[in-house]
Design an enzyme around this catalytic site. Structure first.
Site, PDB file in Angstrom:
ATOM      1  N   CYS A  61       0.855  -1.194   0.000  1.00  0.00           N
ATOM      2  CA  CYS A  61       0.000   0.000   0.000  1.00  0.00           C
ATOM      3  C   CYS A  61       0.883   1.234   0.000  1.00  0.00           C
ATOM      4  CB  CYS A  61      -0.891  -0.016   1.242  1.00  0.00           C
ATOM      5  SG  CYS A  61      -2.002   1.401   1.341  1.00  0.00           S
ATOM      6  N   GLU A  79      -8.716  -1.090  -2.354  1.00  0.00           N
ATOM      7  CA  GLU A  79      -8.967   0.352  -2.536  1.00  0.00           C
ATOM      8  C   GLU A  79     -10.221   0.794  -1.803  1.00  0.00           C
ATOM      9  OE1 GLU A  79      -6.627   2.067  -3.468  1.00  0.00           O
ATOM     10  OE2 GLU A  79      -5.461   0.470  -4.390  1.00  0.00           O
ATOM     11  N   HIS A  99     -10.057   1.575   1.861  1.00  0.00           N
ATOM     12  CA  HIS A  99      -9.563   2.907   2.233  1.00  0.00           C
ATOM     13  C   HIS A  99     -10.722   3.875   2.484  1.00  0.00           C
ATOM     14  CE1 HIS A  99      -5.207   2.625   1.842  1.00  0.00           C
ATOM     15  NE2 HIS A  99      -5.311   2.021   0.676  1.00  0.00           N
TER      16      HIS A  99
END
Ligand code: NI
Length: 177
Positions: free
Chosen positions: A100, A143, A146
């Site tokens: 990440c 993703e 997040h």
């Protein structure tokens, strides 16, 4: 357009829940996406979520070219995904290594759903509805986490499977999400 600073783990903004987009097609959204693309490409990332550059909106981008750092991974089309909804299509999960951009230099083995439907909008409000599996499904889950303030180390099942990339994989140059 500019390359923005990517927030690193420890910054409380990475732990917040992001807000939905309502202004599709706006100049602001275009500017945000341009910055996200520039930042992702500058850092040679596979994906980026808006909260990683300090913008608390439900926007992610991702793109995988098979010749990049995951030579075994299938390509994933360049995608802008806004206000995503993820629906696992079975309980099956598999573990694989992830990195990440907000956790630079590290890798961990993360369980993810193997098969997934994802729905959302593109930057103009167009509908996105895809059923994917494998690496594509993994990138989307990473993703979209997040957007809910979740970083991949929070999903590790075995901390022994977490470490520095250059120690774990001395011969590789892995890619971050
Ligand atoms: Ni990430």
């Amino acid at each position: 357009m500019s390359v923005r600073e990517v927030l690193r783990m420890g910054d409380p903004r990475l732990l917040q829940r992001a807000e939905p987009i309502t202004n599709f097609g706006s100049r602001e959204l275009q500017a945000l996406l341009a910055d996200m693309r520039d930042t992702m490409h500058a850092l040679d990332g596979v994906g980026l979520a808006a909260p990683q550059i300090g913008v608390g909106l439900r926007v992610v981008i991702f793109e995988v070219n098979a010749n990049q750092r995951y030579p075994d991974a299938e390509s994933v089309p360049q995608t802008v995904l806004i206000n995503p909804i993820l629906t696992p299509l079975s309980d099956a999960m598999e573990e694989d290594w992830e990195g990440c951009l907000s956790v630079p230099g590290m890798r961990g083995r993360v369980p993810r759903y193997t098969q997934l439907r994802y729905q959302g909008r593109d930057e103009n409000g167009g509908v996105i509805d895809r059923t994917v599996s494998g690496f594509h499904a993994r990138v989307v889950q990473h993703e979209c986490d997040h957007l809910d303030g979740i970083l991949y180390p929070m999903r590790l099942l075995d901390m022994r499977q977490f470490g520095f990339s250059d120690v774990l994989f001395p011969d590789q140059n892995g890619q971050d999400e």
